[in-house]
Enzyme design. Structure first.
Site, short mmCIF file in Angstrom:
data_model
loop_
_atom_site.label_atom_id
_atom_site.label_comp_id
_atom_site.label_asym_id
_atom_site.label_seq_id
_atom_site.Cartn_x
_atom_site.Cartn_y
_atom_site.Cartn_z
N ASP A 35 -7.19 8.98 -4.40
CA ASP A 35 -5.82 9.39 -4.68
C ASP A 35 -5.70 10.92 -4.71
OD1 ASP A 35 -3.16 8.90 -5.13
OD2 ASP A 35 -3.37 8.60 -7.29
N ASN A 37 -4.19 12.92 -2.07
CA ASN A 37 -4.18 13.64 -0.78
C ASN A 37 -2.94 14.53 -0.63
OD1 ASN A 37 -6.48 12.28 -0.09
ND2 ASN A 37 -5.52 10.93 1.40
N ARG A 38 -1.76 13.97 -0.97
CA ARG A 38 -0.52 14.73 -0.74
C ARG A 38 -0.37 15.87 -1.74
NH1 ARG A 38 3.79 9.90 -0.32
NH2 ARG A 38 2.89 9.55 -2.38
N ARG A 39 -0.78 15.62 -3.00
CA ARG A 39 -0.69 16.71 -3.99
C ARG A 39 -1.63 17.85 -3.61
NH1 ARG A 39 -1.98 13.30 -9.01
NH2 ARG A 39 -2.40 11.74 -7.41
N HIS A 52 -4.14 14.00 4.09
CA HIS A 52 -4.75 12.71 4.44
C HIS A 52 -5.96 12.91 5.34
CE1 HIS A 52 -1.77 10.40 2.42
NE2 HIS A 52 -0.77 10.68 3.23
N SER A 80 -2.47 0.45 0.36
CA SER A 80 -2.08 -0.69 -0.48
C SER A 80 -0.82 -1.35 0.08
CB SER A 80 -1.80 -0.20 -1.91
OG SER A 80 -0.64 0.61 -1.91
N THR A 81 -0.52 -2.54 -0.42
CA THR A 81 0.74 -3.18 0.01
C THR A 81 1.92 -2.31 -0.43
OG1 THR A 81 0.35 -4.65 -1.87
CG2 THR A 81 0.04 -5.59 0.28
N ARG A 86 6.24 3.73 2.04
CA ARG A 86 6.30 5.14 2.47
C ARG A 86 7.07 5.27 3.78
NH1 ARG A 86 0.77 8.08 0.36
NH2 ARG A 86 0.93 7.20 -1.73
N LEU A 148 -25.92 -1.78 3.95
CA LEU A 148 -24.80 -1.29 3.13
C LEU A 148 -23.53 -1.94 3.66
CD1 LEU A 148 -23.38 0.71 1.13
CD2 LEU A 148 -23.31 2.37 3.01
N ARG A 208 -11.38 6.54 -9.74
CA ARG A 208 -10.07 6.96 -9.24
C ARG A 208 -9.98 8.48 -9.37
NH1 ARG A 208 -4.32 4.27 -9.61
NH2 ARG A 208 -3.17 5.85 -8.47
N ARG A 214 -5.11 4.62 -13.94
CA ARG A 214 -4.68 3.25 -13.66
C ARG A 214 -5.59 2.68 -12.58
NH1 ARG A 214 0.12 3.63 -10.73
NH2 ARG A 214 -0.14 5.86 -10.43
#
Ligand code: FPP
Ligand code: MG
Length: 263
Positions: A35, A37-39, A52, A80-81, A86, A148, A208, A214
């Site tokens: 989480d 990437n955009r920030r 991204h 994610s779903t 977006r 792996l 995360r 979360r």
């Protein structure tokens, strides 16, 4: 490139962590919510696409770290779903980027030399055709590998995965292949993504990035009921470093062996 890479104390710390992780070996499956990437891009005045694209480079590095540390499974949350909400331009960019990454995996010597099994999990049928083709090409090419497991969650939602498993089990009951009272935890676990006979196993650690606390509907069945550790850290995904990854694993190992914070 970070100045820290040239810092001898940092290099020593990194080596120490690596040796401890390899010696313990108690963490087999790490799942990552990549989480921020955009920030990362916004705070540097860059387009979100750059965020991204840099994020995808981090993903590639993490794969190298997994091989070096001898992990058995790595699962990335790539789309994610929820992400379907977006805007079209961003989705198209993310799908093209992911298609390119799967094509690169398909032609990467590293994948074959290290016997990496590459798979996607999620409602793959919701993805564009070119991405589905790229996934299926590398999926088939790596089918026999088991050193792996690289699992990429796309069009993935944890509750949706459980719904799909319930539907598959209901189908088997309808066809007379099982009885309802034969459904056990093991059978549910075997009905999870992907459907190649080797479902994604229990998760030891969820990481995360990006400062959010979360786990966002990620692998709810695989992460619950087996003491999965959660590690939340501040760096945005494009700036996530090897030392962050190793610290997360060490923390999870310490919890597992009873030396970490107890619940
Ligand atoms: C979360 O940051 C990131 C995503 C939704 C996309 C992640 C995908 C990649 C890094 C591509 C990797 C794929 C492969 C197969 C290598 P965000 O967009 O939610 O950023 P924000 O939290 O700052 O808004
Ligand atoms: Mg985000």
């Amino acid at each position: 490139m970070s100045w820290r890479l040239f810092d001898p104390a940092y290099a020593l710390y990194e080596r120490l962590l690596r040796n401890e992780i390899v010696a313990s070996g108690s963490i087999e499956h790490v799942a990552v919510i990549q989480d921020g990437n955009r920030r990362y891009a916004r705070e540097r005045g860059l387009a979100k696409q750059i965020g991204h694209s840099l994020g995808a480079k981090t993903t590639e590095m993490v794969l190298d770290w997994c091989l070096e540390l001898g992990l058995k499974h790595i699962t990335f949350y790539a789309f994610s779903t929820e992400n379907f909400k977006r805007d079209e331009e961003e989705k198209r960019y993310l799908f093209d980027l992911t298609t390119r990454k799967f094509e690169e995996l398909y032609s990467s010597k590293k994948i074959y030399a290290n016997r990496v099994r590459v798979r996607a999990i999620g409602r793959i049928d919701l993805l564009p055709a070119d991405l589905r083709e790229a996934i299926s090409r590398v999926d088939e090419a790596t089918r026999g590998f088991d050193n792996l497991f690289l699992n990429v969650a796309l069009a993935y939602g944890g509750q949706g995965e459980l719904v799909d498993a319930a539907r598959a089990l209901a189908r088997q009951i309808r066809e007379g292949r099982i009885r309802a009272d034969e459904i056990t935890e093991e059978l549910v676990a075997q009905s999870l993504y992907p459907y190649d006979g080797h479902p994604v196993p229990k998760v030891d650690l969820i990481i995360r990035t990006g400062g959010e606390y979360r786990t966002s509907n990620f692998l709810p069945w695989q992460a619950n009921g087996n003491e999965c550790a959660a590690y939340f850290c501040a760096p945005y995904w494009p700036e996530f470093r090897k030392v962050d990854f190793m610290r997360a694993i060490r923390t999870a190992q310490a919890i597992k062996t009873g030396r970490g914070q107890q619940a």
